[in-house]
Enzyme design. Structure first.
Site, PDB file in Angstrom:
ATOM      1  N   SER A   1      39.644  27.700  39.315  1.00 53.85           N
ATOM      2  CA  SER A   1      41.093  27.693  39.069  1.00 53.85           C
ATOM      3  C   SER A   1      41.661  26.284  39.224  1.00 53.85           C
ATOM      4  CB  SER A   1      41.800  28.614  40.059  1.00 53.85           C
ATOM      5  OG  SER A   1      41.213  29.891  40.046  1.00 53.85           O
TER       6      SER A   1
HETATM    7  N1  SAH Z   1      38.562  31.555  42.815  1.00 53.31           N
HETATM    8  C1  SAH Z   1      37.557  31.062  41.901  1.00 53.31           C
HETATM    9  C2  SAH Z   1      37.935  31.380  40.473  1.00 53.31           C
HETATM   10  C3  SAH Z   1      36.827  32.069  39.803  1.00 53.31           C
HETATM   11  S1  SAH Z   1      37.157  32.749  38.211  1.00 53.31           S
HETATM   12  C4  SAH Z   1      37.313  29.590  42.132  1.00 53.31           C
HETATM   13  O1  SAH Z   1      38.073  28.991  42.920  1.00 53.31           O
HETATM   14  O2  SAH Z   1      36.370  29.042  41.586  1.00 53.31           O
HETATM   15  C5  SAH Z   1      37.117  34.489  38.582  1.00 53.31           C
HETATM   16  C6  SAH Z   1      35.834  35.025  39.165  1.00 53.31           C
HETATM   17  O3  SAH Z   1      36.035  36.415  39.365  1.00 53.31           O
HETATM   18  C7  SAH Z   1      34.604  34.886  38.273  1.00 53.31           C
HETATM   19  O4  SAH Z   1      33.615  34.193  38.957  1.00 53.31           O
HETATM   20  C8  SAH Z   1      34.205  36.330  38.002  1.00 53.31           C
HETATM   21  O5  SAH Z   1      32.804  36.537  37.923  1.00 53.31           O
HETATM   22  C9  SAH Z   1      34.789  37.057  39.203  1.00 53.31           C
HETATM   23  N2  SAH Z   1      35.021  38.496  39.037  1.00 53.31           N
HETATM   24  C10 SAH Z   1      35.537  39.144  37.961  1.00 53.31           C
HETATM   25  N3  SAH Z   1      35.606  40.471  38.202  1.00 53.31           N
HETATM   26  C11 SAH Z   1      35.119  40.669  39.470  1.00 53.31           C
HETATM   27  C12 SAH Z   1      34.912  41.816  40.282  1.00 53.31           C
HETATM   28  N4  SAH Z   1      35.193  43.053  39.860  1.00 53.31           N
HETATM   29  N5  SAH Z   1      34.389  41.640  41.514  1.00 53.31           N
HETATM   30  C13 SAH Z   1      34.069  40.408  41.974  1.00 53.31           C
HETATM   31  N6  SAH Z   1      34.229  39.287  41.247  1.00 53.31           N
HETATM   32  C14 SAH Z   1      34.752  39.403  40.012  1.00 53.31           C
END
Ligand code: SAH
Length: 225
Positions: free
Chosen positions: A73
């Site tokens: 993000s």
């Molecule tokens: N907070 C993260 C942003 C990651 S993007 C950072 O700082 O890097 C969102 C993430 O959510 C992705 O890695 C994706 O695989 C995960 N995601 C999506 N659906 C999910 C679920 N049901 N349970 C756990 N993770 C999930």
């Protein structure tokens, strides 16, 4: 002659320290007011959470690819989420769903007693766990490979929950895992469509919802990968 390889985390140079401080100043100018959050943003080496080839962009206000079609993000969003969750007070137990690179969890680890982070993609979970626990030695973070949409009932209740992937409806199981006066922040909406950062505050057994800035997150998906 023995070659001594320094771990990446200790190679944080002056250049990245200075660019990170400039990032903090930009966050402040853009409206982040909580000094504790700004301090955490200044403390976490974001360049370690992205591929080395992209490291020169690490402190720009950009979402960047982290593989598997996912993104880290943008700093402004991470700071905003932290500010909304913290609400000016230290947090006890926090849950993040969608740990991705682990960056948001690292920022939260400076603001909370304990951070539980869940990630559905095995490789991302393993990489983030290694960086947070082994390299950065954040002893208050636990990262699990799991589908997070059911939350983590065995560690509930949480003072704060963040869903880091877009979702149109909030699962009841997550609301049930909020402590009294707990706060949940999520990007509400579908992938590709308009999403807004949304805050849910638990007041006894009622939930008050407030909408904030438009945001763009990857979608939450079901099941482990
Ligand atoms: N907070 C993260 C942003 C990651 S993007 C950072 O700082 O890097 C969102 C993430 O959510 C992705 O890695 C994706 O695989 C995960 N995601 C999506 N659906 C999910 C679920 N049901 N349970 C756990 N993770 C999930």
């Amino acid at each position: 002659m023995a070659v001594i390889r320094k771990p990446r985390a200790s190679g944080v140079g002056m250049t990245s320290d200075r660019t990170r401080l400039r990032m903090v100043e930009r966050l402040r100018a853009a409206g982040i007011q909580d000094e504790v959050v700004l301090g955490a943003m200044g403390a976490v080496p974001r360049h370690l959470f992205i591929e080395e080839a992209l490291a020169s962009r690490a402190y720009d206000d950009l979402a960047l690819p982290i593989g598997f079609s996912q993104t880290i993000s943008q700093p402004m969003t991470v700071a905003r989420v932290a500010e909304l969750l913290r609400n000016g007070a230290p947090m006890g137990r926090v849950l993040e769903i969608g740990a991705g690179s682990g960056y948001q969890a690292a920022v939260l680890s400076h603001l909370a007693k304990e951070v539980f982070a869940l990630e559905r993609i095995a490789e991302l979970a393993a990489k983030a766990r290694h960086l947070l626990v082994r390299e950065l030695r954040m002893g208050n973070v636990r990262l699990r490979h799991a589908d997070g949409l059911g939350g983590l009932p065995e560690a509930a209740p949480f003072d704060a929950i963040v869903i880091s992937a877009a979702i149109p409806h909030i699962p009841d199981e997550l609301l049930a895992q909020l402590a009294p006066s707990g706060r949940l922040v999520l990007p509400k909406g579908s992938a590709g469509a308009a999403q807004r950062l949304c805050l849910i505050e638990r007041v006894g057994n009622r939930f008050r919802e407030t909408e904030f800035d438009p945001v763009r997150f990857v979608p939450a998906l079901l099941g482990k990968a």
